[in-house]
Design a protein around this motif. Structure first.
Motif: not given
Length: 198
Positions: A16-17, A52-63, A65-66
């Motif tokens: 997250q950081q 999977v690539q889109e998922t991990f990319t979105a996770c990183y850029y939208h972290r 929001q978690l």
């Protein structure tokens, strides 16, 4: 078990950081599971890689929001499910069964051991093909419940649906699987897969 949970939580907080090493750890930890889920929903190897690539990319850029690190798993599956549904809507195509057997040889991303084990357990991939034949929303609930071992409540959170809706899709999915498989023992399959209570 407690140590694993503590390590996971620590890695997610670092992620997250913006810690790149923590992101790499999450990628390695979740990749095989994410790929299996993407494959079970999309039925296509190349699409699964994209999902999977889109998922991990979105996770990183939208972290950012978690909000709660303990909710990472459901947050991650929510992103993956949306990516898979979007890809399926875009492609709307059938997958030759040969892809199922060839898929594990094509990956550039570490071990697909959980997927290989799953495919070995299912004789002639009949159950896989039956799951793939389900309507996408039933298929997703079946995958999350039996293969990813999420509870009804967790699935409702992932899909942003009512628990009653999830139960209905699960019931209809099992009914359709029974019709598709005919001579397979769907009840035994369900009991074997289910590890969490309703």
């Amino acid at each position: 078990m407690e140590n694993q949970k503590a390590e996971m939580l620590q890695q997610i907080i670092r992620f997250q950081q913006g810690d790149a090493d923590a992101f790499s750890w999450i990628f390695e930890t979740y990749y095989s599971e994410a790929f299996r889920m993407a494959w079970l929903i999309s039925g296509n190897y190349a699409d699964s890689e994209d999902i999977v690539q889109e998922t991990f990319t979105a996770c990183y850029y939208h972290r950012g929001q978690l909000k709660n690190p303990e909710s990472f798993k459901s947050w991650f599956y929510k992103i993956l499910t949306r990516a898979a549904w979007k890809q399926c809507k875009k492609q709307r195509k059938e997958t030759p069964c040969e892809e199922i057997q060839q898929g594990e040889e094509k990956s550039d991303f570490g071990s697909l051991e959980p997927l290989e084990n799953f495919l070995r357990r299912e004789q002639d991939n009949r159950i896989y093909r039956a799951v793939l034949a389900l309507p996408i929303k039933q298929r997703t609930v079946i995958v999350l419940y039996y293969f990813n071992e999420l509870s009804i409540r967790e699935i409702a959170k992932v899909l942003q649906s009512l628990e009653g809706t999830v139960k209905s899709r699960l019931h209809n999915g099992r009914k359709n699987l029974k019709e598709l498989l005919k001579d397979e023992d769907v009840e035994a399959f369900a009991e074997e897969r289910r590890t969490r209570a309703l």
